[in-house]
Write a protein that holds these residues in place. Sequence first.
Motif, PDB file in Angstrom:
ATOM      1  N   UNK A   7       0.679  -1.339  -0.054  1.00  0.00           N
ATOM      2  CA  UNK A   7      -0.087   0.049  -0.158  1.00  0.00           C
ATOM      3  C   UNK A   7       0.933   1.247  -0.323  1.00  0.00           C
ATOM      4  N   UNK A   8       1.959   1.321   0.764  1.00  0.00           N
ATOM      5  CA  UNK A   8       2.757   2.327   0.774  1.00  0.00           C
ATOM      6  C   UNK A   8       3.506   2.589  -0.523  1.00  0.00           C
ATOM      7  N   UNK A   9       4.068   1.619  -1.146  1.00  0.00           N
ATOM      8  CA  UNK A   9       4.487   1.702  -2.426  1.00  0.00           C
ATOM      9  C   UNK A   9       3.446   2.452  -3.330  1.00  0.00           C
ATOM     10  N   UNK A  10       2.339   2.317  -3.470  1.00  0.00           N
ATOM     11  CA  UNK A  10       1.069   2.714  -4.439  1.00  0.00           C
ATOM     12  C   UNK A  10       0.753   4.042  -3.675  1.00  0.00           C
ATOM     13  N   UNK A  11       0.796   4.242  -2.583  1.00  0.00           N
ATOM     14  CA  UNK A  11      -0.068   5.556  -1.784  1.00  0.00           C
ATOM     15  C   UNK A  11       0.792   6.554  -1.308  1.00  0.00           C
TER      16      UNK A  11
END
Length: 503
Positions: free
Chosen positions: A388-392
């Motif tokens: 999720x951190x990668x994308x957000x």
Amino acid sequence: MPPQGLLLIAAYMPAHWPVRFVDENIRPASDADFAWADVVLVSGMHIQAPQIHDIARRAKAAGKVTALGGPSVSSAPEMYPDFDYLHVGELGDSTDGLIARLDESCAAPAQQVRFETGERLPLSDFPVPAYHLIRLDRYLLGSIQFSSGCPYRCEFCDIPALYGRQPRLKTPEQLTAELDAMMAQGSYPTFIYFVDDNFIGNKKATREMLPHLIEWQKKRGHPLRFGCEATLNLAKQTEVLSLMRAAEFQTVFVGIETPEVDALKHMRKERTARLPMMEDINTLNSYGLEVTSGIILGLDTDSADTEARLKAFIDASNVPILTINLLQALPKTPLWDRLKRDGRVVADDTGLESNVVFLRPYDEVVATWRRAIAHAYAPERLFQRFLHQVEATYVNRLVGPVHGKLTWNNLSLALVLAFNIAWRIGVFADYRRWFWKAVLPALRRGQIDAAFSMGVVGHHMITFSREALRGEQNASFYSAQSRRAMSMAKPPEATFTKMRKSR
């Protein structure tokens, strides 16, 4: 991180005092170190008390005078009857008094002498920490301090009592001079953590400092990245957040403590209770800031539903790293005073996970902690939160020029990290499937630093949680050793001073 506090003390010593610095996280002080010194000055935290006493024992066996300062003795001086001198409080008039006393005589006093700071040295007068006494390339992170103190009075926190509620400040010029001193070594950590108790304790000062940091980064090719700790209302400071992004801040530790509103009010965190927690976390992510969250279990308000609410928060917030700890009562806190009055502070907590008598059954509280970390650090959940951190989050970070980071030290460190992560985790770890599900998308997006961080941090958290579930770790994410070695927890550090009289 380098132990910046004692490096500051080392820099403050008179110029004619030869100083030798030993960080026992790297190597233990040797017999030769003790033999060389006239005085041994020690600093440490409560969790390091056994090692602090051990250093005193070794120094006394070598016939040396001992002095102890730092947060533990400043909070509870009665814990340390084995030192010749106690330095209670921050750098200031007590430091000058201790220096004058030692400059006059290196002989041990007939009885313990205590120096208590009445007038603090302004942070704007602090010297640059004595980085020349250590090798910075032995540390993963660097550290720097801009302010001291916090305006809030959370019940469990000892910061206001130790460092005051009115944040005191360094100048921007001091900060950049310290960064220059780190970089002068050639090999240094490229991630620097602001150790301020609350990075936005003085919002105006932070807002005015950040442009200086941005300009420093531009002049040097953006060689560094930064992290800090702050209250969740940082999410409302959009101007500060924009400046932090431009300065390349990438992480922020937030003491969320609990997702339960009543519990937040009970611990005097009403400001957090009034905030839309999930929305604010998303806001921080939108500025490229990955959130690390502090969580406390064992609160008086905990109930049978607390565990389920915490697990739901972990999944919904997508905060990758949560330091989930059992409540501890620290001296000089409102919590300590309240529990002490009620007879709920354990005098001898040896063998226990906390010094608090919980309202719920002890075994039930500890079992809740174990189930919570098992949930948080199951590899499939941890790396899903990283994904999720990668994308957000990571996509929102400033992509600065790379030439400032292209040093031989950085490249060699990156190669070593890449090999170890790929080999030990990507090939042999039983959770490699989940690791690659998060790391490959990061690599495809060019998020190489993030991929390294996910590997190193993920491995550490999974290992810690598994040890804890086997009963080999105590219920604190700040305990550095297993239960089998609790008598040798994270070592403190010492400065060895050889007295050479200029007179």
